[in-house]
Design a protein around this motif. Sequence first.
Motif, short mmCIF file in Angstrom:
data_model
loop_
_atom_site.label_atom_id
_atom_site.label_comp_id
_atom_site.label_asym_id
_atom_site.label_seq_id
_atom_site.Cartn_x
_atom_site.Cartn_y
_atom_site.Cartn_z
N GLU A 254 0.81 -1.22 0.00
CA GLU A 254 0.00 0.00 0.00
C GLU A 254 0.84 1.27 0.00
N LEU A 255 2.14 1.15 0.28
CA LEU A 255 3.03 2.31 0.22
C LEU A 255 3.34 2.72 -1.22
N ALA A 256 3.21 1.79 -2.14
CA ALA A 256 3.49 2.06 -3.55
C ALA A 256 2.35 2.88 -4.15
N HIS A 257 2.54 3.27 -5.40
CA HIS A 257 1.48 4.00 -6.12
C HIS A 257 0.21 3.16 -6.12
N LYS A 258 -0.92 3.82 -6.17
CA LYS A 258 -2.20 3.11 -6.02
C LYS A 258 -2.45 2.08 -7.13
N ASP A 259 -1.81 2.26 -8.29
CA ASP A 259 -1.98 1.27 -9.36
C ASP A 259 -0.66 0.54 -9.66
N ALA A 260 0.21 0.47 -8.66
CA ALA A 260 1.48 -0.23 -8.84
C ALA A 260 1.26 -1.72 -9.08
N ILE A 261 2.16 -2.31 -9.86
CA ILE A 261 2.09 -3.75 -10.12
C ILE A 261 3.22 -4.45 -9.35
N VAL A 262 2.99 -5.73 -9.05
CA VAL A 262 3.96 -6.55 -8.32
C VAL A 262 4.46 -7.65 -9.24
N MET A 263 5.80 -7.81 -9.29
CA MET A 263 6.41 -8.77 -10.20
C MET A 263 7.39 -9.67 -9.44
#
Length: 312
Positions: A254-263
Amino acid sequence: MSEVDNRHLLGLEGMSREGIVQILDQAENFKEIAKRPVKKVPALRGKNILMAFFEPSTRTKMSFQMAAKRLSADTYGISTSMSSLTKGETLIDTVRNIEAMAVDMIVMRHGFSGAHRFLSRYIDKPIINAGDGWHEHPTQALLDMLTIRDNKGGFEGLKVALVGDIAHSRVAHSNIFGLSTMGADIHICGPYPMIPMELEKLGNVKVFPKIEDAIRGVDVIMMLRIQLERMPKHLFPTSREYSTIFGLNRKRVELAHKDAIVMHPGPINRGVEMEPDVADGPRSVILDQVTNGVAVRMAVLYLQMLQMGVTQ
């Protein structure tokens, strides 16, 4: 394809923006083939591709084999346990003998960094680097970049966090070279002994001691596997402590940008690099990476053959 030596794909270091975009665009075109009832095109029909994996591999080897077959090429494989290397033959002699059997291309994985570049001095057939020691894994980075472009539209000014074992990760090195070339800003985080400090000399790479600071506001979070097979022992105390300090959980995401992706390049150590609810969550594009891997490797095989003037 690489500005360093255009006969081969040895790594992303030195490859131009245009070269990277050419591969990504071709891969995008090839993705359509997977949706067809018959998942084949005749682009490399009659061509022989050697899969020389001198180090264990499941995902990369299978992905390259599937890519070659979708292009209608014939593949042949050797492994360390089956090769004359176990009888004292040199790598050069092994591959030269195979080259004499009229293969058109060699896809190789090797445990020693620089093995592909060394071999490229002695043989004429194109060599594709499927991973060499700690050095590079260019096709993994290219499929990661295709996945990022699919989700984010481009790279310029994008903030990408790479978290984990950077020093021993050829995936990390290729991604840093490729993403830097394309204009992304890269945040690096991991245990201190696993971070090469000279990375910050690249200009758009910044090292963070805490994962919270590294991923705050980023567009992409790429978690990396701890390379236990490539590192000295005792670089970190326990897997549980690593997970507590550097693992990715829902709160940290949740600290990342609201539409961040995880890889994650795989295989995932669930509960260590990331929690299962993150790996399987709505932000995860890990399975998209796997799908894009076949298309990217199709593009690399096709474009390299095209450059060498041996496609139909």
